[in-house]
Scaffold this motif. Structure first.
Motif, mmCIF file in Angstrom:
data_model
loop_
_atom_site.group_PDB
_atom_site.id
_atom_site.type_symbol
_atom_site.label_atom_id
_atom_site.label_comp_id
_atom_site.label_asym_id
_atom_site.label_seq_id
_atom_site.Cartn_x
_atom_site.Cartn_y
_atom_site.Cartn_z
ATOM 1 N N PHE A 17 0.825 -1.213 0.031
ATOM 2 C CA PHE A 17 0.030 -0.060 0.152
ATOM 3 C C PHE A 17 0.868 1.282 0.015
ATOM 4 N N CYS A 18 2.225 1.072 0.155
ATOM 5 C CA CYS A 18 2.843 2.333 0.567
ATOM 6 C C CYS A 18 3.545 3.106 -0.546
ATOM 7 N N PRO A 19 3.072 4.442 -0.859
ATOM 8 C CA PRO A 19 3.464 5.018 -2.075
ATOM 9 C C PRO A 19 5.015 5.360 -1.892
ATOM 10 N N TYR A 20 5.639 5.684 -0.700
ATOM 11 C CA TYR A 20 6.816 6.094 -0.760
ATOM 12 C C TYR A 20 7.741 4.749 -1.259
ATOM 13 N N PRO A 43 3.961 -2.404 8.715
ATOM 14 C CA PRO A 43 4.428 -1.661 9.912
ATOM 15 C C PRO A 43 3.445 -1.228 11.013
ATOM 16 N N TYR A 44 2.027 -1.548 10.837
ATOM 17 C CA TYR A 44 1.143 -1.129 11.581
ATOM 18 C C TYR A 44 0.487 -2.273 12.448
ATOM 19 N N LYS A 52 -0.149 2.968 14.857
ATOM 20 C CA LYS A 52 1.311 2.897 15.247
ATOM 21 C C LYS A 52 1.750 1.474 15.945
ATOM 22 N N LYS A 58 8.237 -4.088 16.617
ATOM 23 C CA LYS A 58 8.621 -4.236 15.247
ATOM 24 C C LYS A 58 9.879 -5.099 15.202
ATOM 25 N N GLY A 72 11.725 2.043 11.680
ATOM 26 C CA GLY A 72 10.753 1.139 11.374
ATOM 27 C C GLY A 72 9.851 1.592 10.339
ATOM 28 N N LEU A 73 10.238 2.155 9.486
ATOM 29 C CA LEU A 73 9.501 2.842 8.258
ATOM 30 C C LEU A 73 10.033 2.106 6.895
ATOM 31 N N ILE A 74 8.807 1.784 5.920
ATOM 32 C CA ILE A 74 9.103 1.320 4.898
ATOM 33 C C ILE A 74 9.148 2.401 4.056
ATOM 34 N N PRO A 75 9.948 2.643 2.860
ATOM 35 C CA PRO A 75 10.715 1.475 2.468
ATOM 36 C C PRO A 75 12.257 1.380 2.798
ATOM 37 N N CYS A 87 12.655 6.856 1.365
ATOM 38 C CA CYS A 87 12.509 6.596 0.017
ATOM 39 C C CYS A 87 13.503 7.525 -0.897
ATOM 40 N N SER A 241 -0.097 6.804 12.906
ATOM 41 C CA SER A 241 1.042 6.536 12.181
ATOM 42 C C SER A 241 1.915 7.656 11.947
ATOM 43 N N THR A 242 3.113 7.592 11.564
ATOM 44 C CA THR A 242 4.192 8.531 11.398
ATOM 45 C C THR A 242 3.799 9.541 10.434
ATOM 46 N N VAL A 243 3.292 9.042 9.290
ATOM 47 C CA VAL A 243 2.622 10.029 8.426
ATOM 48 C C VAL A 243 1.424 10.772 9.127
HETATM 49 N N1 GSH Z 1 9.756 9.727 5.249
HETATM 50 C C1 GSH Z 1 9.583 8.320 4.999
HETATM 51 C C2 GSH Z 1 8.130 7.877 5.066
HETATM 52 C C3 GSH Z 1 7.868 6.514 4.693
HETATM 53 C C4 GSH Z 1 6.644 6.174 5.805
HETATM 54 O O1 GSH Z 1 6.164 6.818 6.441
HETATM 55 N N2 GSH Z 1 6.171 4.863 5.348
HETATM 56 C C5 GSH Z 1 4.800 4.305 6.270
HETATM 57 C C6 GSH Z 1 4.081 3.392 5.234
HETATM 58 S S1 GSH Z 1 3.578 4.418 3.724
HETATM 59 C C7 GSH Z 1 5.343 3.426 7.282
HETATM 60 O O2 GSH Z 1 6.349 2.799 7.088
HETATM 61 N N3 GSH Z 1 4.940 3.788 8.347
HETATM 62 C C8 GSH Z 1 5.146 3.066 9.592
HETATM 63 C C9 GSH Z 1 4.727 3.980 10.740
HETATM 64 O O3 GSH Z 1 4.323 4.782 10.763
HETATM 65 O O4 GSH Z 1 5.103 3.465 12.017
HETATM 66 C C10 GSH Z 1 10.158 8.247 3.450
HETATM 67 O O5 GSH Z 1 10.261 9.049 2.624
HETATM 68 O O6 GSH Z 1 10.499 7.032 3.105
#
Ligand code: GSH
Length: 253
Positions: A17-20, A43-44, A52, A58, A72-75, A87, A241-243
Motif C-alpha cells: 500500500f505504501c506510495p513511498y 508496519p502497523y 502505530k 517491530k 521502522g518505516l518502509i521502504p 524513500c 502512524s508517523t505519516v
Molecule cells: N519519510 C519516509 C516515509 C515513509 C513512511 O512513512 N512509510 C510508512 C508506510 S506508507 C510507514 O512505514 N509507516 C510506519 C509507521 O508509521 O510506523 C520516507 O520518505 O520513506
C-alpha cells in the motif's frame, strides 16, 4: 560493478500500500533481470490499519527489517549488509550504486532531483493534509494547495508530452506517480473532482498515460479499491502512524 547476480543480494522491505515504497520498487523492477528479494512488511498494528506499532514490537516481529530501517518505516534496502532507508535515500542509493547504466537519470540529474524533492517536500504533504483534516474548510484549503502544486509540477516538466523527460522514464516521474495513482482516495473521501478529466491538467494526462503503461510501474500498482479501504483511518481521523503525525493539518494550515 553491479551485475544481475548482485541485484539478487538485495532485500527490499516494502508494503503493497505504501506510495513511498512504490517508487523505489518500480526502480528496482526496472533494473532487475533476475529479481531481488521482495519482503512484505506491515508496519502497523493490524492488517489494513494505520495504528502505530511500537519500535520494540517491530524489532520483535521483523528484526532484520529494523536493522535496515532503524525508525521502522518502509521502504528500506539491505544490499549485502549495506542498509538504506527512506524513500529518497533508497532512490539515491539505487541511482548511485545499482543503476550502473544510469537508465533513470539524464545528463542533467540535478533537474530530476529538484523535481523529486519538490514533489516529496512541497506537493505530497497536501495529499495527506487534505485526507487527514477533519474540518471541511481545512480539507478544502489543503485540496486547493494540492491542486496549486500539481499545476506547478506539470509546468516544470521538461518536455511537452509523455514522461517528465518526454520519451524516457526517470526518477522525476517516480516522485509523483504513486500519489497520482491514489487520486481516487481523495475523490472517495474528500470529494475531489476527477483530475483525469480536468482539461487544466492536460500535461499530466499525457504524463500519466506514459507512466501507467510502463510494465515495471504496473507491477507495483495495487487495486484502487484496496487502497481506498486501506486509507480509511487517515480519512476518519483515527490514524496514529508517523505519516498521520507528520502531516497533522493543524500544524501547517
Ligand atoms: N519519510 C519516509 C516515509 C515513509 C513512511 O512513512 N512509510 C510508512 C508506510 S506508507 C510507514 O512505514 N509507516 C510506519 C509507521 O508509521 O510506523 C520516507 O520518505 O520513506
Amino acid at each position: 560493478a553491479v551485475t544481475a547476480a548482485t541485484m539478487q543480494n538485495i532485500k527490499f522491505y516494502c508494503g503493497w500500500f505504501c506510495p513511498y515504497a512504490q517508487g523505489v520498487w518500480t526502480y528496482l523492477e526496472m533494473l532487475s533481470i533476475h529479481g531481488f528479494e521482495y519482503i512484505e512488511i506491515n508496519p502497523y498494528k493490524r492488517r489494513d490499519s494505520k495504528q502505530k506499532m511500537s519500535l520494540e514490537e517491530k524489532a520483535r516481529l521483523y528484526p532484520e527489517f529494523i536493522k535496515a530501517s532503524p525508525l521502522g518505516l518502509i521502504p528500506a534496502i539491505d544490499h549485502d549488509g549495506h542498509f538504506v532507508s527512506t524513500c529518497t535515500d533508497c532512490m539515491k542509493y539505487i541511482a548511485d550504486v545499482l543503476d550502473t547504466k544510469k537508465r533513470m537519470l539524464n545528463q542533467d540529474p540535478e533537474k530530476l532531483w529538484q523535481f523529486f524533492h519538490f514533489c516529496q517536500q512541497e506537493l505530497v504533504p497536501y495529499f495527506y493534509r487534505a485526507l487527514l483534516a477533519q474540518e471541511k474548510n481545512e480539507q478544502n484549503l489543503a485540496l486547493q494547495y494540492f491542486l496549486d502544486h500539481l499545476h506547478i509540477a506539470q509546468a516544470q516538466m521538461l518536455e511537452a508530452n509523455g514522461f517528465f523527460l518526454g520519451d524516457h522514464f526517470s526518477i522525476a516521474d517516480l516522485a509523483l506517480a504513486p500519489w497520482w495513482q491514489r487520486l481516487p482516495i481523495l475523490m472517495h473521501y474528500r470529494n475531489l473532482h476527477d483530475l483525469n478529466k480536468d482539461p487544466a491538467f492536460a500535461r499530466l494526462h499525457s504524463w500519466w498515460a506514459a507512466v501507467s503503461s510502463d510494465p515495471s510501474f504496473q507491477k507495483t500498482m495495487a487495486p484502487i479499491s484496496n487502497l481506498i479501504h486501506n486509507y480509511r483511518e487517515y480519512a476518519n481521523g483515527s490514524a496514529t502512524s508517523t505519516v498521520a503525525k507528520t502531516f497533522a493539518p493543524q500544524k501547517y494550515l
